[in-house]
Design an enzyme around this catalytic site. Structure first.
Site, short mmCIF file in Angstrom:
data_model
loop_
_atom_site.label_atom_id
_atom_site.label_comp_id
_atom_site.label_asym_id
_atom_site.label_seq_id
_atom_site.Cartn_x
_atom_site.Cartn_y
_atom_site.Cartn_z
NE ARG A 225 -4.09 -1.72 0.08
CZ ARG A 225 -4.14 -2.61 -0.98
NH1 ARG A 225 -3.12 -2.62 -1.64
NH2 ARG A 225 -5.03 -3.48 -1.18
CG HIS A 273 -1.92 -0.82 -8.05
ND1 HIS A 273 -2.60 -0.06 -7.11
CD2 HIS A 273 -1.97 -2.10 -7.77
CE1 HIS A 273 -3.12 -0.59 -6.24
NE2 HIS A 273 -2.89 -1.91 -6.55
#
Length: 310
Positions: A225, A273
């Site tokens: 994250r 990502h």
């Protein structure tokens, strides 16, 4: 017969509808699956946090929300959600994708592949890397993803330390837990992998003080994250040579803004990502099994502890 609402962005429905129907059919249940249902008749919501559904109050018959993403930080803080929330734990798709990403980038940095890929002219420097047994790796976070990555790296011979907030045990992994053990976990990390959830307790976990606990020249890999890292502190550590490289797949703002200093930094690799993605066929089987269990009165799988945030 459960009524199941698919609440995700429009482009996801054609991808998920056939595989969800196939997975639900395989359970033998009668069901109703739709993109739009009367709110008071919905029993389950198959959910992406970026969908239009943000207020769960009108869903008065709702039994559970089944998240399509591994991350639940955007859902756990929703005060209108009062029913159980299941996160996506998909060993076929999400977990395998993360194992491949982490293993690939650990090996890349372990072997020093970047300098040979760039291959500057006349740079004949026969400097073989150490063997994996001499390259300690630490993984922060021993949930499903972290544990799978730790086991894959240990199988390749890396000495792997895993750190978690609560006690965990895994064969071949040195498992540490609790705040007091975090510095010890960092101190032995030639390569550090971050796979912790995004919670108030983990925001800016890797600030200047903890980055300084890493061995000189360590590598940081973050497919977990974005808010786990203090961006400015990481750049400062790279600039002064305390860290040799950072490979980053997640960021506080995504897409990563064009003017962010990570893009131009010579010691930063940005990936967009891609470390792990929910794969519709395998995710559909996870969702169908959880609904089957709930309808049969069995405990649901992968339920989120709302207080802990994961």
């Amino acid at each position: 017969m459960p009524n199941i609402l698919f609440a995700a962005t429009d482009e996801r429905w054609p991808e998920y509808e056939p595989v969800l129907r196939a997975a639900l059919d395989a359970t033998g249940m009668d069901y109703r699956l739709a993109r739009d249902l009367p709110k008071a008749e919905v029993d389950y919501i198959v959910y992406a946090p970026n969908s239009d559904v943000q207020d769960f109050t009108p869903y008065t018959r709702l039994k559970a929300v089944l998240n399509l993403w591994a991350g639940v930080e955007q859902v756990t803080r929703n005060e209108t959600l009062k029913v159980p929330l299941a996160r996506m734990v998909d060993t076929e798709g999400l977990t395998q994708g993360m194992v491949e990403y982490v293993t690939g980038h650990v090996l890349r940095h372990h072997l020093g592949m970047d300098r040979h890929i760039v291959n500057p002219p006349h740079s004949w420097r026969p400097e073989p890397p150490p063997l994996s047994g001499d390259r300690p790796v630490t993984i922060l976070g021993l949930g499903t993803l972290g544990l799978a990555c730790a086991q894959a790296l240990a199988a390749l011979g890396f000495p792997v330390t895993g750190w978690s907030r609560s006690p965990k045990q895994a064969p071949g992994i040195t498992c540490l837990h609790g705040e007091a053990a975090l510095d010890a976990a960092l101190a032995r990390a030639d390569i550090l992998v971050l796979l912790l959830p995004d919670t108030p307790a983990t925001t800016d976990l890797m600030g200047a003080d903890r980055l300084a606990r890493l061995p000189l020249g360590a590598v940081l890999i973050n497919p977990g994250r974005g808010p786990l890292i203090d961006d400015a502190a990481l750049i400062a550590a790279l600039d002064k040579g305390a860290l040799s490289h950072a490979t980053l797949d997640v960021f506080r703002t995504e897409p990563l803004p064009r003017d962010h200093p990570f893009w131009a930094h010579p010691k930063v690799t940005v990936t967009p990502h891609i470390a792990s993605e929910t794969r519709a066929p395998s995710a559909a089987r996870v969702i169908a099994e959880n609904i089957r269990r709930a309808e049969a009165g069995a405990p649901m799988l992968h339920l989120v502890d709302r207080d802990a945030g994961y």
